[in-house]
Design a protein around this motif. Structure first.
Motif, PDB file in Angstrom:
ATOM      1  N   UNK A   1     -42.460  -6.584 115.531  1.00 11.53           N
ATOM      2  CA  UNK A   1     -41.854  -6.188 114.754  1.00 11.53           C
ATOM      3  C   UNK A   1     -41.567  -7.204 113.421  1.00 11.53           C
ATOM      4  N   UNK A   2     -41.413  -8.277 113.650  1.00 11.61           N
ATOM      5  CA  UNK A   2     -41.199  -9.311 112.670  1.00 11.61           C
ATOM      6  C   UNK A   2     -42.438  -9.732 111.719  1.00 11.61           C
ATOM      7  N   UNK A   3     -43.627  -9.213 112.433  1.00 10.42           N
ATOM      8  CA  UNK A   3     -44.743  -9.347 111.611  1.00 10.42           C
ATOM      9  C   UNK A   3     -45.961  -9.948 112.436  1.00 10.42           C
ATOM     10  N   UNK A   4     -45.763 -10.253 113.401  1.00 12.30           N
ATOM     11  CA  UNK A   4     -46.949 -10.634 114.260  1.00 12.30           C
ATOM     12  C   UNK A   4     -48.192  -9.598 114.781  1.00 12.30           C
ATOM     13  N   UNK A   5     -49.247 -10.173 114.914  1.00 13.44           N
ATOM     14  CA  UNK A   5     -50.238  -9.359 115.466  1.00 13.44           C
ATOM     15  C   UNK A   5     -50.370  -9.427 116.983  1.00 13.44           C
ATOM     16  N   UNK A   6     -50.267  -8.420 117.588  1.00 18.93           N
ATOM     17  CA  UNK A   6     -50.319  -8.481 119.027  1.00 18.93           C
ATOM     18  C   UNK A   6     -51.702  -8.334 119.483  1.00 18.93           C
ATOM     19  N   UNK A   7     -52.046  -9.111 120.537  1.00 15.86           N
ATOM     20  CA  UNK A   7     -53.614  -9.103 121.179  1.00 15.86           C
ATOM     21  C   UNK A   7     -53.492  -8.438 122.360  1.00 15.86           C
ATOM     22  N   UNK A   8     -54.604  -7.765 122.661  1.00 14.35           N
ATOM     23  CA  UNK A   8     -54.712  -7.109 123.993  1.00 14.35           C
ATOM     24  C   UNK A   8     -55.237  -8.110 125.167  1.00 14.35           C
ATOM     25  N   UNK A   9     -56.057  -9.038 124.526  1.00 10.61           N
ATOM     26  CA  UNK A   9     -56.665 -10.348 125.375  1.00 10.61           C
ATOM     27  C   UNK A   9     -56.110 -11.556 124.726  1.00 10.61           C
ATOM     28  N   UNK A  10     -56.175 -12.608 125.477  1.00 12.48           N
ATOM     29  CA  UNK A  10     -55.644 -13.952 124.855  1.00 12.48           C
ATOM     30  C   UNK A  10     -56.675 -14.409 124.030  1.00 12.48           C
ATOM     31  N   UNK A  11     -57.841 -14.134 124.072  1.00 14.74           N
ATOM     32  CA  UNK A  11     -58.763 -14.587 123.508  1.00 14.74           C
ATOM     33  C   UNK A  11     -59.250 -14.120 122.069  1.00 14.74           C
ATOM     34  N   UNK A  12     -58.624 -12.809 121.895  1.00 12.78           N
ATOM     35  CA  UNK A  12     -59.012 -11.871 120.722  1.00 12.78           C
ATOM     36  C   UNK A  12     -58.959 -12.750 119.224  1.00 12.78           C
ATOM     37  N   UNK A  13     -57.663 -13.422 119.118  1.00 14.66           N
ATOM     38  CA  UNK A  13     -57.344 -14.001 117.958  1.00 14.66           C
ATOM     39  C   UNK A  13     -58.239 -15.084 117.639  1.00 14.66           C
ATOM     40  N   UNK A  14     -59.054 -15.855 118.497  1.00 14.79           N
ATOM     41  CA  UNK A  14     -59.676 -16.920 118.205  1.00 14.79           C
ATOM     42  C   UNK A  14     -60.560 -17.003 116.725  1.00 14.79           C
ATOM     43  N   UNK A  15     -61.077 -16.119 116.531  1.00 12.20           N
ATOM     44  CA  UNK A  15     -61.824 -15.966 115.336  1.00 12.20           C
ATOM     45  C   UNK A  15     -61.160 -16.371 113.963  1.00 12.20           C
ATOM     46  N   UNK A  16     -60.009 -16.057 113.858  1.00  9.32           N
ATOM     47  CA  UNK A  16     -59.103 -16.412 112.904  1.00  9.32           C
ATOM     48  C   UNK A  16     -58.326 -17.392 112.987  1.00  9.32           C
ATOM     49  N   UNK A  17     -58.174 -18.194 114.327  1.00  9.63           N
ATOM     50  CA  UNK A  17     -57.303 -19.155 114.589  1.00  9.63           C
ATOM     51  C   UNK A  17     -57.723 -20.430 114.890  1.00  9.63           C
ATOM     52  N   UNK A  18     -57.319 -21.545 114.130  1.00  9.26           N
ATOM     53  CA  UNK A  18     -57.553 -22.756 114.396  1.00  9.26           C
ATOM     54  C   UNK A  18     -56.811 -23.608 115.421  1.00  9.26           C
ATOM     55  N   UNK A  19     -55.462 -23.066 115.728  1.00 11.16           N
ATOM     56  CA  UNK A  19     -54.687 -23.464 116.569  1.00 11.16           C
ATOM     57  C   UNK A  19     -54.409 -22.489 117.445  1.00 11.16           C
ATOM     58  N   UNK A  20     -54.182 -22.891 119.028  1.00  8.87           N
ATOM     59  CA  UNK A  20     -53.717 -21.955 120.179  1.00  8.87           C
ATOM     60  C   UNK A  20     -52.596 -22.656 120.563  1.00  8.87           C
ATOM     61  N   UNK A  21     -51.169 -22.220 120.428  1.00  7.93           N
ATOM     62  CA  UNK A  21     -50.011 -22.707 121.239  1.00  7.93           C
ATOM     63  C   UNK A  21     -49.936 -21.833 122.556  1.00  7.93           C
ATOM     64  N   UNK A  22     -49.752 -22.631 123.686  1.00 10.37           N
ATOM     65  CA  UNK A  22     -49.282 -22.125 124.784  1.00 10.37           C
ATOM     66  C   UNK A  22     -48.009 -22.318 125.218  1.00 10.37           C
ATOM     67  N   UNK A  23     -47.122 -21.216 125.682  1.00  7.62           N
ATOM     68  CA  UNK A  23     -45.892 -21.629 126.108  1.00  7.62           C
ATOM     69  C   UNK A  23     -45.791 -20.887 127.303  1.00  7.62           C
ATOM     70  N   UNK A  24     -46.322 -21.333 128.448  1.00  4.62           N
ATOM     71  CA  UNK A  24     -46.845 -20.524 129.677  1.00  4.62           C
ATOM     72  C   UNK A  24     -45.869 -20.908 130.783  1.00  4.62           C
ATOM     73  N   UNK A  25     -45.636 -20.535 131.719  1.00  5.29           N
ATOM     74  CA  UNK A  25     -44.947 -20.928 132.984  1.00  5.29           C
ATOM     75  C   UNK A  25     -45.269 -22.356 133.533  1.00  5.29           C
ATOM     76  N   UNK A  26     -46.509 -22.597 133.785  1.00  6.41           N
ATOM     77  CA  UNK A  26     -46.838 -23.870 134.444  1.00  6.41           C
ATOM     78  C   UNK A  26     -48.200 -24.407 134.122  1.00  6.41           C
ATOM     79  N   UNK A  27     -48.764 -25.328 134.618  1.00  5.30           N
ATOM     80  CA  UNK A  27     -49.938 -25.901 134.566  1.00  5.30           C
ATOM     81  C   UNK A  27     -50.934 -25.002 135.067  1.00  5.30           C
ATOM     82  N   UNK A  28     -50.935 -24.524 136.056  1.00  2.00           N
ATOM     83  CA  UNK A  28     -52.054 -23.749 136.665  1.00  2.00           C
ATOM     84  C   UNK A  28     -52.235 -22.534 135.906  1.00  2.00           C
TER      85      UNK A  28
END
Length: 284
Positions: free
Chosen positions: A42-69
């Motif tokens: 709603x604030x302007x981001x593009x939603x991805x259906x799969x985590x790898x979809x945005x790689x063609x346009x992104x040079x940086x991938x930030x992860x804020x996930x629950x844990x290491x595994x």
């Protein structure tokens, strides 16, 4: 304008994403639960259906996930990472981060661990404490981005040192909160007025600002609307204990605190603010 892919939009991830949008970044977002991306979309981001979809346009991938595994699993699913930097900002073990850095290298990417101290309010203001671990040149390349999230991003050292800093600090959160809860319980049991006790504590060298931040919650027994939950505190304390043992550190004195936090599992306390551990120190 920089395009960033953000994987993980929980409380902290969503706030980091909002901050990036506010400073003019183009943002791709993904979460296992797509509904948790709604606010950012709603604030302007593009939603991805799969985590790898945005790689063609992104040079940086930030992860804020629950844990290491979980982070390793999701990053592994991205495939080749040539020319892209992976920046995990969630909490993970030292050994897990070192292993993930090796994995990212094999996938052809660069890696900079950047765990943070702070929660939603600090993320929205860009005042998180960022503790990076990695190569100097990678840190320098990502410094302008990190500077949007923290007033003074710090390179702690090689991969693993950022993770160590974060685990050490989260252990202090657990220990300080537990210690203060015990002190408060004894003060109240003795009949001493809590305000009178605080008048002595505040000017002393023993005082920590987190005490006043959590005092109202402990006194009112209100733990809703958390920025950091009891379940996450327990997870991070267990992770600290595991990494401490791997490093040859005797942290057995914390086993009792870990067991105490286990009692919150499956209860309302688990999803509440971590200061809810105060309810667990009531021995009556």
């Amino acid at each position: 304008m920089t395009t960033i892919t953000l994987l993980g939009t929980g409380l902290l991830g969503a706030a980091i994403g909002q901050r990036l949008l506010d400073v003019g970044c183009t943002l791709n977002v993904w979460n296992r639960n797509p509904t948790r991306c709604a606010g950012l979309v709603q604030a302007g981001a593009q939603q991805l259906n799969l985590p790898g979809e945005g790689l063609d346009s992104s040079s940086v991938v930030i992860t804020v996930l629950r844990d290491g595994p979980v982070t390793a699993e999701i990053i592994g699913s991205l495939g080749p990472l040539a020319g892209r930097c992976i920046v995990p900002m969630g909490t993970m073990g030292i050994s897990e981060s070192v292993s993930l850095a090796e994995q990212v290298s094999l996938q052809g990417g660069s890696y900079l661990e950047a765990p943070v101290l702070g929660s939603r309010p600090e993320a929205l203001k860009g005042s998180l404490l960022v503790m990076a671990g990695g190569e100097q040149d990678v840190f320098e390349a990502q410094f302008p981005l990190l500077r949007q999230l923290a007033s003074e991003p710090r390179l702690m050292g090689a991969v693993g040192t950022g993770a160590a800093s974060k685990l050490a600090l989260n252990q202090l959160i657990a220990s300080l909160t537990h210690g203060y809860s015990l002190a408060l319980r004894l003060v109240q049991a003795s009949g001493l007025d809590v305000d009178r006790f605080m008048e002595v504590l505040r000017p002393s060298a023993l005082y920590a600002p987190t005490v006043d931040k959590k005092l109202e919650r402990m006194m009112s027994h209100h733990y809703g609307d958390p920025n950091f939950s009891t379940s996450l505190l327990r997870k991070d304390l267990k992770l600290f204990l595991r990494e401490a043992r791997l490093a040859g550190v005797d942290a057995s004195a914390l086993d009792g605190l870990a067991s105490l936090l286990e009692r919150a599992t499956g209860t309302d306390l688990d999803v509440g603010d971590y200061s809810a551990l105060h309810e667990l120190t009531d021995g009556r």
